[in-house]
Design a protein around this motif. Structure first.
Motif, PDB file in Angstrom:
ATOM      1  N   LEU A 137       0.834   7.282   2.476  1.00 34.88           N
ATOM      2  CA  LEU A 137      -0.367   8.099   2.529  1.00 34.88           C
ATOM      3  C   LEU A 137      -0.157   9.198   3.571  1.00 34.88           C
ATOM      4  CD1 LEU A 137      -3.372   8.643   1.806  1.00 34.88           C
ATOM      5  CD2 LEU A 137      -3.983   7.001   3.614  1.00 34.88           C
ATOM      6  N   VAL A 138      -0.383  10.446   3.181  1.00 41.42           N
ATOM      7  CA  VAL A 138      -0.234  11.584   4.090  1.00 41.42           C
ATOM      8  C   VAL A 138      -1.609  12.177   4.352  1.00 41.42           C
ATOM      9  CG1 VAL A 138       1.011  13.714   4.577  1.00 41.42           C
ATOM     10  CG2 VAL A 138       1.970  12.062   2.969  1.00 41.42           C
ATOM     11  N   LEU A 139      -2.010  12.217   5.607  1.00 41.99           N
ATOM     12  CA  LEU A 139      -3.306  12.756   5.994  1.00 41.99           C
ATOM     13  C   LEU A 139      -3.110  14.088   6.708  1.00 41.99           C
ATOM     14  CD1 LEU A 139      -4.997   9.510   7.381  1.00 41.99           C
ATOM     15  CD2 LEU A 139      -5.181  10.472   5.075  1.00 41.99           C
ATOM     16  N   ALA A 140      -3.561  15.165   6.073  1.00 42.15           N
ATOM     17  CA  ALA A 140      -3.492  16.489   6.685  1.00 42.15           C
ATOM     18  C   ALA A 140      -4.887  16.810   7.227  1.00 42.15           C
ATOM     19  CB  ALA A 140      -3.040  17.528   5.668  1.00 42.15           C
ATOM     20  N   TRP A 141      -5.129  16.431   8.453  1.00 44.46           N
ATOM     21  CA  TRP A 141      -6.446  16.560   9.081  1.00 44.46           C
ATOM     22  C   TRP A 141      -6.637  17.976   9.594  1.00 44.46           C
ATOM     23  CZ3 TRP A 141      -7.578  15.020  14.733  1.00 44.46           C
ATOM     24  CH2 TRP A 141      -8.945  15.149  15.009  1.00 44.46           C
ATOM     25  N   PRO A 196     -11.699  11.408  14.539  1.00 44.13           N
ATOM     26  CA  PRO A 196     -10.592  10.660  13.940  1.00 44.13           C
ATOM     27  C   PRO A 196     -10.640   9.162  14.218  1.00 44.13           C
ATOM     28  CG  PRO A 196      -9.855  11.747  15.934  1.00 44.13           C
ATOM     29  CD  PRO A 196     -11.274  12.199  15.714  1.00 44.13           C
ATOM     30  N   ARG A 197     -11.464   8.713  15.156  1.00 44.80           N
ATOM     31  CA  ARG A 197     -11.429   7.309  15.561  1.00 44.80           C
ATOM     32  C   ARG A 197     -11.802   6.339  14.434  1.00 44.80           C
ATOM     33  NH1 ARG A 197     -14.949   8.043  20.933  1.00 44.80           N
ATOM     34  NH2 ARG A 197     -16.048   9.371  19.403  1.00 44.80           N
ATOM     35  N   PRO A 198     -12.845   6.612  13.630  1.00 46.61           N
ATOM     36  CA  PRO A 198     -13.113   5.686  12.522  1.00 46.61           C
ATOM     37  C   PRO A 198     -11.960   5.602  11.524  1.00 46.61           C
ATOM     38  CG  PRO A 198     -15.022   7.079  12.940  1.00 46.61           C
ATOM     39  CD  PRO A 198     -13.894   7.639  13.751  1.00 46.61           C
ATOM     40  N   ILE A 199     -11.269   6.702  11.328  1.00 45.23           N
ATOM     41  CA  ILE A 199     -10.142   6.710  10.395  1.00 45.23           C
ATOM     42  C   ILE A 199      -8.994   5.883  10.963  1.00 45.23           C
ATOM     43  CG2 ILE A 199      -8.631   8.152   8.999  1.00 45.23           C
ATOM     44  CD1 ILE A 199     -11.703   8.596   8.635  1.00 45.23           C
ATOM     45  N   GLU A 200      -8.720   6.059  12.239  1.00 50.81           N
ATOM     46  CA  GLU A 200      -7.639   5.295  12.864  1.00 50.81           C
ATOM     47  C   GLU A 200      -7.962   3.811  12.887  1.00 50.81           C
ATOM     48  OE1 GLU A 200      -4.682   6.295  13.619  1.00 50.81           O
ATOM     49  OE2 GLU A 200      -5.124   8.368  13.071  1.00 50.81           O
ATOM     50  N   ARG A 201      -9.239   3.474  13.124  1.00 49.15           N
ATOM     51  CA  ARG A 201      -9.625   2.055  13.094  1.00 49.15           C
ATOM     52  C   ARG A 201      -9.445   1.479  11.692  1.00 49.15           C
ATOM     53  NH1 ARG A 201     -13.899   3.745  16.655  1.00 49.15           N
ATOM     54  NH2 ARG A 201     -15.321   3.963  14.878  1.00 49.15           N
ATOM     55  N   ALA A 202      -9.781   2.283  10.691  1.00 52.00           N
ATOM     56  CA  ALA A 202      -9.609   1.814   9.305  1.00 52.00           C
ATOM     57  C   ALA A 202      -8.137   1.601   8.982  1.00 52.00           C
ATOM     58  CB  ALA A 202     -10.224   2.831   8.335  1.00 52.00           C
ATOM     59  N   ILE A 203      -7.276   2.491   9.464  1.00 45.60           N
ATOM     60  CA  ILE A 203      -5.829   2.371   9.225  1.00 45.60           C
ATOM     61  C   ILE A 203      -5.291   1.109   9.881  1.00 45.60           C
ATOM     62  CG2 ILE A 203      -3.580   3.405   9.767  1.00 45.60           C
ATOM     63  CD1 ILE A 203      -4.951   6.150   9.467  1.00 45.60           C
ATOM     64  N   GLY A 231      -3.958  -2.604   8.144  1.00 47.69           N
ATOM     65  CA  GLY A 231      -2.562  -2.995   8.339  1.00 47.69           C
ATOM     66  C   GLY A 231      -1.556  -2.082   7.662  1.00 47.69           C
ATOM     67  N   VAL A 232      -1.880  -0.775   7.560  1.00 49.17           N
ATOM     68  CA  VAL A 232      -0.972   0.156   6.864  1.00 49.17           C
ATOM     69  C   VAL A 232      -0.486   1.278   7.783  1.00 49.17           C
ATOM     70  CG1 VAL A 232      -1.880  -0.305   4.558  1.00 49.17           C
ATOM     71  CG2 VAL A 232      -2.984   1.454   5.981  1.00 49.17           C
ATOM     72  N   ALA A 233      -0.580   1.066   9.090  1.00 50.80           N
ATOM     73  CA  ALA A 233      -0.231   2.128  10.030  1.00 50.80           C
ATOM     74  C   ALA A 233       1.190   2.634   9.836  1.00 50.80           C
ATOM     75  CB  ALA A 233      -0.428   1.642  11.466  1.00 50.80           C
ATOM     76  N   ASP A 234       2.104   1.726   9.447  1.00 50.71           N
ATOM     77  CA  ASP A 234       3.498   2.128   9.295  1.00 50.71           C
ATOM     78  C   ASP A 234       3.755   2.916   8.010  1.00 50.71           C
ATOM     79  OD1 ASP A 234       2.904  -0.129   7.775  1.00 50.71           O
ATOM     80  OD2 ASP A 234       4.994  -0.802   7.752  1.00 50.71           O
ATOM     81  N   ARG A 235       2.731   3.031   7.174  1.00 47.92           N
ATOM     82  CA  ARG A 235       2.903   3.764   5.912  1.00 47.92           C
ATOM     83  C   ARG A 235       1.963   4.959   5.803  1.00 47.92           C
ATOM     84  NH1 ARG A 235       3.557  -0.728   1.232  1.00 47.92           N
ATOM     85  NH2 ARG A 235       3.833   1.169  -0.002  1.00 47.92           N
ATOM     86  N   VAL A 236       1.393   5.353   6.927  1.00 46.53           N
ATOM     87  CA  VAL A 236       0.520   6.527   6.970  1.00 46.53           C
ATOM     88  C   VAL A 236       1.200   7.622   7.775  1.00 46.53           C
ATOM     89  CG1 VAL A 236      -1.709   7.446   7.693  1.00 46.53           C
ATOM     90  CG2 VAL A 236      -1.573   5.145   6.726  1.00 46.53           C
ATOM     91  N   ILE A 237       1.308   8.791   7.188  1.00 45.28           N
ATOM     92  CA  ILE A 237       1.906   9.951   7.848  1.00 45.28           C
ATOM     93  C   ILE A 237       0.783  10.906   8.217  1.00 45.28           C
ATOM     94  CG2 ILE A 237       3.485  11.908   7.580  1.00 45.28           C
ATOM     95  CD1 ILE A 237       4.892  10.244   5.377  1.00 45.28           C
ATOM     96  N   ARG A 238       0.721  11.291   9.475  1.00 46.43           N
ATOM     97  CA  ARG A 238      -0.296  12.225   9.948  1.00 46.43           C
ATOM     98  C   ARG A 238       0.334  13.608  10.041  1.00 46.43           C
ATOM     99  NH1 ARG A 238      -0.242   7.340  11.681  1.00 46.43           N
ATOM    100  NH2 ARG A 238      -2.141   6.080  11.977  1.00 46.43           N
ATOM    101  N   ALA A 239      -0.067  14.466   9.112  1.00 46.84           N
ATOM    102  CA  ALA A 239       0.596  15.766   8.992  1.00 46.84           C
ATOM    103  C   ALA A 239      -0.096  16.866   9.784  1.00 46.84           C
ATOM    104  CB  ALA A 239       0.665  16.162   7.516  1.00 46.84           C
ATOM    105  N   GLY A 240      -1.377  16.719  10.069  1.00 47.94           N
ATOM    106  CA  GLY A 240      -2.080  17.777  10.782  1.00 47.94           C
ATOM    107  C   GLY A 240      -2.275  19.003   9.901  1.00 47.94           C
ATOM    108  N   ARG A 241      -2.398  20.160  10.542  1.00 47.18           N
ATOM    109  CA  ARG A 241      -2.631  21.404   9.805  1.00 47.18           C
ATOM    110  C   ARG A 241      -1.295  22.026   9.420  1.00 47.18           C
ATOM    111  NH1 ARG A 241      -7.285  24.813  12.792  1.00 47.18           N
ATOM    112  NH2 ARG A 241      -7.197  25.875  10.780  1.00 47.18           N
ATOM    113  N   ILE A 242      -1.093  22.220   8.130  1.00 44.55           N
ATOM    114  CA  ILE A 242       0.173  22.726   7.619  1.00 44.55           C
ATOM    115  C   ILE A 242      -0.092  23.709   6.484  1.00 44.55           C
ATOM    116  CG2 ILE A 242       1.611  20.732   8.237  1.00 44.55           C
ATOM    117  CD1 ILE A 242       1.063  19.544   5.581  1.00 44.55           C
TER     118      ILE A 242
END
Length: 294
Positions: free
Chosen positions: A136-140, A146-153, A157-168
């Protein structure tokens, strides 16, 4: 003569109350409910020559509020496709530093409750248990908490499969991903139509989003996008899984999206229609605007 354009639509008060969204994020929803509601809209004098909206959904709202049918024009909003760089998928991933050996499910936008990003995280967790090779790639955009999203991640248990891309760069990013997931809880406060969906269609990206009236007005289910019930994590996961599995459908969807952008959502054609609206508004003023002779 005055031509009035509406970008958004009325707040869906009943939906927000039933879903609990108002209580989940009152700072986001309450100001919009106070301003963008039918009670205030009914106080309008309705003296403009023409009222321009992007969708049939908005046009229906204006008719219910008593705006004359003959003074409502439906002209879809468009995006500047010239700024969108469409790349080969491998090249796009190379430029953005994204992995080339996994399927990428993407989200782009802010983190306010209305966007349903937590719903996407839960859906991805379900999908990740069945598919080893997807991320999962999140381009925030930087807006929202962001805290509710990070808590959900972390909770999923999927933190190792989430890519945080930011603004691109959006064109390169959309070129790089396999599926774009936009699980709106509501379309209130959006440009109508959402600019990101128009950009995705210009690039040609398999899309899963929410079955809401405004989006139903734009997209045809299983042709230009998959529409799933808002807030339904299982349906969202199934929709994403379908597009990852059925690459023929994904390719047909991308082609149909580009065809739609070249048709009724073509910026040059919409511009011509805008000219006609303004000419119509000016028609009754012709004697005033025409220079006097001699």
């Amino acid at each position: 003569p005055v031509v009035v354009g509406f970008e958004a639509h009325l707040a869906e008060t009943g939906r927000l109350l039933r879903s609990g969204g108002l209580w989940a994020s009152p700072r986001f929803y309450l100001p919009r409910l106070l301003v963008n509601n039918g009670l205030i809209a009914r106080c309008a004098w309705r003296r403009a020559k023409q009222y321009v909206v992007s969708s049939q959904h908005q046009a229906a709202e204006l008719r219910r509020l008593g705006f004359p049918e003959t003074r409502i024009s439906v002209l879809p909003n468009v995006v500047d496709t010239g700024k969108l760089e469409r790349l080969d998928r491998r090249e796009a991933r190379r430029r953005l530093g994204l992995p080339d050996d996994v399927q990428l499910i993407a989200y782009v936008g802010h983190y306010h409750h209305v966007k349903g990003v937590e719903v996407l995280v839960e859906a991805f967790a379900d999908l990740a248990r069945r598919r080893d090779s997807c991320s999962l790639v999140l381009a925030w955009s930087g807006l929202g908490d962001p805290r509710p999203i990070e808590r959900a991640i972390q909770g999923a248990g999927v933190a190792d499969r989430v890519i945080r891309a930011g603004r691109i760069p959006i064109g390169a990013f959309l070129s790089a991903v396999d599926v774009l997931a936009l699980p709106y809880r509501s379309t209130m406060g959006q440009h109508a139509y959402p600019g990101l969906i128009l950009e995705a269609m210009a690039i040609g990206v398999p899309l899963v989003t929410s079955d809401l009236p405004l989006l139903r007005d734009l997209l045809t289910h299983e042709r230009t996008g998959l529409l799933v019930p808002p807030g339904d994590t299982q349906a969202l996961a199934q929709g994403v899984d379908q597009l990852l599995e059925d690459r023929a459908l994904a390719g047909q969807m991308a082609a149909a999206q580009r065809q739609l952008l070249a048709g009724r959502l073509n910026p040059k054609e919409v511009a011509k229609r805008y000219v006609r609206v303004y000419r119509q508004a000016l028609a009754g003023q012709a004697t005033v605007l025409r220079p006097t002779e001699g």
